[in-house]
Motif scaffolding. Sequence first.
Motif, PDB file in Angstrom:
ATOM      1  N   PHE B  86      -1.425   3.513   8.973  1.00 12.45           N
ATOM      2  CA  PHE B  86      -2.698   4.018   8.466  1.00 12.45           C
ATOM      3  C   PHE B  86      -2.584   4.294   6.975  1.00 12.45           C
ATOM      4  CE2 PHE B  86      -5.898   7.436   8.040  1.00 12.45           C
ATOM      5  CZ  PHE B  86      -6.952   6.895   8.757  1.00 12.45           C
ATOM      6  N   TYR B  87      -3.207   3.440   6.161  1.00  9.71           N
ATOM      7  CA  TYR B  87      -3.157   3.624   4.711  1.00  9.71           C
ATOM      8  C   TYR B  87      -4.466   4.217   4.213  1.00  9.71           C
ATOM      9  CZ  TYR B  87       1.066   0.754   4.583  1.00  9.71           C
ATOM     10  OH  TYR B  87       2.333   0.275   4.767  1.00  9.71           O
ATOM     11  N   THR B  88      -4.325   5.234   3.339  1.00 11.85           N
ATOM     12  CA  THR B  88      -5.526   5.901   2.821  1.00 11.85           C
ATOM     13  C   THR B  88      -5.687   5.651   1.326  1.00 11.85           C
ATOM     14  OG1 THR B  88      -4.267   7.901   2.359  1.00 11.85           O
ATOM     15  CG2 THR B  88      -5.309   7.759   4.512  1.00 11.85           C
ATOM     16  N   HIS B  89      -6.858   5.929   0.830  1.00 14.88           N
ATOM     17  CA  HIS B  89      -7.190   5.776  -0.593  1.00 14.88           C
ATOM     18  C   HIS B  89      -6.700   4.435  -1.145  1.00 14.88           C
ATOM     19  CE1 HIS B  89      -8.507   9.901  -0.691  1.00 14.88           C
ATOM     20  NE2 HIS B  89      -7.352  10.334  -0.260  1.00 14.88           N
ATOM     21  N   VAL B  90      -6.945   3.376  -0.420  1.00  9.90           N
ATOM     22  CA  VAL B  90      -6.441   2.066  -0.837  1.00  9.90           C
ATOM     23  C   VAL B  90      -7.346   1.497  -1.933  1.00  9.90           C
ATOM     24  CG1 VAL B  90      -5.837  -0.248  -0.055  1.00  9.90           C
ATOM     25  CG2 VAL B  90      -5.587   1.689   1.496  1.00  9.90           C
ATOM     26  N   ASN B  91      -6.725   0.975  -2.979  1.00 11.03           N
ATOM     27  CA  ASN B  91      -7.510   0.262  -3.989  1.00 11.03           C
ATOM     28  C   ASN B  91      -6.974  -1.158  -4.106  1.00 11.03           C
ATOM     29  OD1 ASN B  91      -5.308   0.255  -5.856  1.00 11.03           O
ATOM     30  ND2 ASN B  91      -5.813   2.379  -6.372  1.00 11.03           N
ATOM     31  N   PRO B  92      -7.725  -2.054  -4.764  1.00 17.45           N
ATOM     32  CA  PRO B  92      -7.307  -3.463  -4.791  1.00 17.45           C
ATOM     33  C   PRO B  92      -5.906  -3.674  -5.360  1.00 17.45           C
ATOM     34  CG  PRO B  92      -9.574  -3.265  -5.522  1.00 17.45           C
ATOM     35  CD  PRO B  92      -9.068  -1.883  -5.371  1.00 17.45           C
ATOM     36  N   GLU B  93      -5.464  -2.803  -6.279  1.00 18.53           N
ATOM     37  CA  GLU B  93      -4.122  -2.999  -6.853  1.00 18.53           C
ATOM     38  C   GLU B  93      -3.017  -2.774  -5.826  1.00 18.53           C
ATOM     39  OE1 GLU B  93      -6.075  -0.564  -9.591  1.00 18.53           O
ATOM     40  OE2 GLU B  93      -6.968  -2.535  -9.221  1.00 18.53           O
ATOM     41  N   MET B  94      -3.343  -2.053  -4.761  1.00 15.71           N
ATOM     42  CA  MET B  94      -2.336  -1.773  -3.743  1.00 15.71           C
ATOM     43  C   MET B  94      -2.174  -2.939  -2.762  1.00 15.71           C
ATOM     44  SD  MET B  94      -3.694   2.055  -3.352  1.00 15.71           S
ATOM     45  CE  MET B  94      -2.911   2.673  -1.874  1.00 15.71           C
ATOM     46  N   ALA B  95      -3.107  -3.889  -2.824  1.00 16.94           N
ATOM     47  CA  ALA B  95      -3.113  -4.975  -1.840  1.00 16.94           C
ATOM     48  C   ALA B  95      -1.834  -5.807  -1.831  1.00 16.94           C
ATOM     49  CB  ALA B  95      -4.342  -5.854  -2.055  1.00 16.94           C
ATOM     50  N   PRO B  96      -1.303  -6.221  -3.011  1.00 17.28           N
ATOM     51  CA  PRO B  96      -0.075  -7.043  -2.955  1.00 17.28           C
ATOM     52  C   PRO B  96       1.086  -6.335  -2.258  1.00 17.28           C
ATOM     53  CG  PRO B  96      -1.053  -7.124  -5.143  1.00 17.28           C
ATOM     54  CD  PRO B  96      -1.811  -6.086  -4.375  1.00 17.28           C
ATOM     55  N   ARG B  97       1.241  -5.029  -2.526  1.00 21.22           N
ATOM     56  CA  ARG B  97       2.353  -4.314  -1.864  1.00 21.22           C
ATOM     57  C   ARG B  97       2.130  -4.247  -0.354  1.00 21.22           C
ATOM     58  NH1 ARG B  97       4.204   1.240  -4.341  1.00 21.22           N
ATOM     59  NH2 ARG B  97       5.858   0.962  -2.783  1.00 21.22           N
ATOM     60  N   ILE B  98       0.872  -4.036   0.056  1.00 22.15           N
ATOM     61  CA  ILE B  98       0.604  -3.988   1.500  1.00 22.15           C
ATOM     62  C   ILE B  98       0.954  -5.337   2.120  1.00 22.15           C
ATOM     63  CG2 ILE B  98      -1.212  -3.780   3.252  1.00 22.15           C
ATOM     64  CD1 ILE B  98      -2.584  -1.754   1.456  1.00 22.15           C
ATOM     65  N   TYR B  99       0.578  -6.414   1.408  1.00 20.08           N
ATOM     66  CA  TYR B  99       0.841  -7.749   1.964  1.00 20.08           C
ATOM     67  C   TYR B  99       2.335  -8.029   2.035  1.00 20.08           C
ATOM     68  CZ  TYR B  99       1.200 -12.771   2.381  1.00 20.08           C
ATOM     69  OH  TYR B  99       1.548 -14.024   2.796  1.00 20.08           O
ATOM     70  N   HIS B 100       3.021  -7.821   0.898  1.00 20.48           N
ATOM     71  CA  HIS B 100       4.439  -8.203   0.858  1.00 20.48           C
ATOM     72  C   HIS B 100       5.319  -7.274   1.670  1.00 20.48           C
ATOM     73  CE1 HIS B 100       4.009 -11.548  -1.829  1.00 20.48           C
ATOM     74  NE2 HIS B 100       3.199 -10.827  -2.601  1.00 20.48           N
TER      75      HIS B 100
END
Lengths: 253, 620
Positions: B86-100
């Motif tokens: 469960f990830y909170t306060h997600v912004n687009p810059e966090m997307a690569p880390r979530i993916y990788h």
Amino acid sequence: MMNLYVNDELVQAQQGQTLLLVCEQSGIDVPTLCFHPGLEATGNCRLCSVEIRRSGWEAGATDVVCACLFPAEEDLEVWTDTERVRRLRRLIVEMLWARDPRSPALLALAEKVGVNKQRLNTYGQSRRCILCSTCVRVCGELGADAISMGYRGVDKKVTTPFDRPTEDCIGCGACAHACPVGTIYFHEHGWERQVRRQTFRLLPCSGCGEPCNTSEERIHLSEVLGIPMEEASQCPTCKRRSVGGGMVDIQRR
Amino acid sequence: MTRLHLKDFWRYSKQQMEKRNEQRVLVCGGPGCLARGSQAVYEALLDASGRVGGTGTVVEHAAHMVGCHGLCDQGPLVIIEPQGTFYTHVNPEMAPRIYHETLRGGRVVEDFLYSSGTGRRIARYADIPFYQRQQKIALRNVGAVDPEDINDYVALGGYRAAAKALEDLSPEDVIGWVKDSQLRGRGGAGFPTGRKWEVCAQAPGENRYVIANGDEGDPGAFMDRTIMEGDPHSLLEGMMIGAYAVGASEGFIYVREEYPLAVERLKGAIGQAESLGLLGDDILGIPGFCFNLSVRRGGGAFVCGEATALINSLEGRLGEPRGSYVVPAVRGYNQQPTALNNVETFCVIPEIINKGPAWFAAIGSEASRGTKTFSLVGRAVHIGLIEVPMGMSLREIIYDVGGGIEDGRTFKAVQTGGPSGGCLSAEYLDLPVDFDALEEAGSMMGSGGLIVMDETTCMVDVARYFLSFLRDESCGQCVPCREGLFQLTAIFDRIVSGEGQESDLAAVEELAVAMQEGSLCGLGQSASNPVLSTLRHFRGEYTAHIREKCCPAGVCRALTAYVIDVERCRACGRCLEVCPPQCIAVSQGVYTIDREACTRCGACSAACPFAAISREGCVQ
């Protein structure tokens, strides 16, 4: 037929009759304002509120309901003049009176229900219409559906589309005659009639030749309501004479 | 797609359930998260995975924009299934880390996790206190299902209840099951749904109709919106079962104009269900069972949420309630028997059919079974959408689920049931939340709004706000509601501007009682609830406003004053520069505000670098 109790007396009613009708038949006076015997009741003014207690599984504490709408039920107990009902009626009249403190019709009503002092907040400018919708209903029932309720809440008013004069109005003046507080403008002068803010030309009566009704009204009467044109173009007096004459003929025979 | 027959449906359902992808990346598309930019997060996740046109990557297959997850203050939310990360306060810059790191590496990114009040990081959805006490029935699929894909709904067991009802149960059985479940309508009044359906099924009529009320108008309420946007098919399925039970062949979903996404999703869902043979003529190949469903948009009038006003509006008439004492179940749309229920009520039905009435009746409290959704808003730490079993206490909802009052302030009141509900004080915190207990305490369940208030809220001001809302939204048809609300707001305007008189409270009570007894519809009958309940529980605040001419909470402008704290004031002169009426005087370095001339605009307080100017409630 069914039995119910009005002010603790046994009365009889037919299926589908409203409490107001039942009371009327039993000679019990229930004050009304927006009720008109020829129109569908809406229960807008709530002045005819009465206190009831139902029987059977719904029995329990008493309820306040609108007599012009509530259908008679077997073994129903109805009270038309309890303190609870009187208090509600007084406040309803007070609230309406606050709309137009100078209205003679509302003053008379206030006296009738026992309100003698104006103590509520008034509107900046008097609102002479009490929004009972009688005019709208009468126009829909026998006129041309030319007026309707517009806006909502305290801004509600009787109006025409875009607040403009409407071609739908036939100038019959039924709205003005039905208004319980005499708010709608209706004035005849010579061959002219004014209803609300619209002016109509009057046509002569086919019998006596005096100013009678509008051409829009005649067309509506004959084409929409199916009344023969010769009858639609007569003034009330001439119409009575011709109908009455017929009755005299019948008696002579 | 071809229209399915009953036996094909079971095969198709099984197929979809087996085919369902375990790996899922759920991006919350609820109103709160969308406003915080979750659409951009979704796009960024696709970009991070190296989106390749038509064929797609793992993420493209697994990522879905889904309905509201409820924890709106933590959004935008991203949930990774099957782990439940469960990830909170997600912004687009966090997307690569979530993916990788998470999707490819299988590792949890600590920094993105939910942090509890004590600073502890919680990785899994199910371990977060906000969700632990909840039980989701109406919201069972919201946030899990892709609202634009019927296959995804079927893969979660969707439409099995409808097929089961058609195959195994008679319409009378369905009504019997709903009656046994003791489900009460979720729209506010809490009328037993089974009995309503029974009355509708038995009433004489040529046609019968099923209508879902999605005209959710309470300020701050978004339960129905969330369901219609996040799980439209469960509403369709519930209505379909309802239509089968009462014998209706036509239905409408009445959605308020302000919910364009709900309208779009519902229309899409109806189209998909029709093409699969789940709506329309001869549903699931059963000859004679027809149910045509359409979406109608309301014009945005609050009163159209009232059943008879809604029906008038559907018929193209003025949206005014009907004064008639005959219920819509007997004479409703087009004067025919009509089963009109709230969106949430319909959404519960499939689960009752799937799991049986006894299962449902075992949840909740004595006279109110099952669960209820609430939109928890106001001064609670966690605001959002929740679903809890009936009978849970207000304390558990506000403190356990909602996490208590924000900024460590103290609880003052909770307003339940929307504009026509009531305010309950701290002594009612242990009150179980069910239809009857709330009504006894002078409030009501309503559609499920819960507004939490702390000591900075003025109860007179709250009552005045709801009164003015209702004055503007009253249809104006009957005298007690229209004129009563006008009179009450006029009195309240006087009280908050310091012109209240001792006699005002008696007049308020008199008017409020007349509105309860004399009004034509539920709006007017309950419109005085905020007034009566605040008078009952917070009378002291009213007398402070009237007698001492002070507002203890420091809210009502005319009764408050801006005061300069001489200890903190550094005589910088910033307030002098910004004060529009120039009412701040300086004498020997001491700044004072002339209370007579002050307009209480607050410019000085905002400009003060030392926080030396504050608004005080009771200064004489």
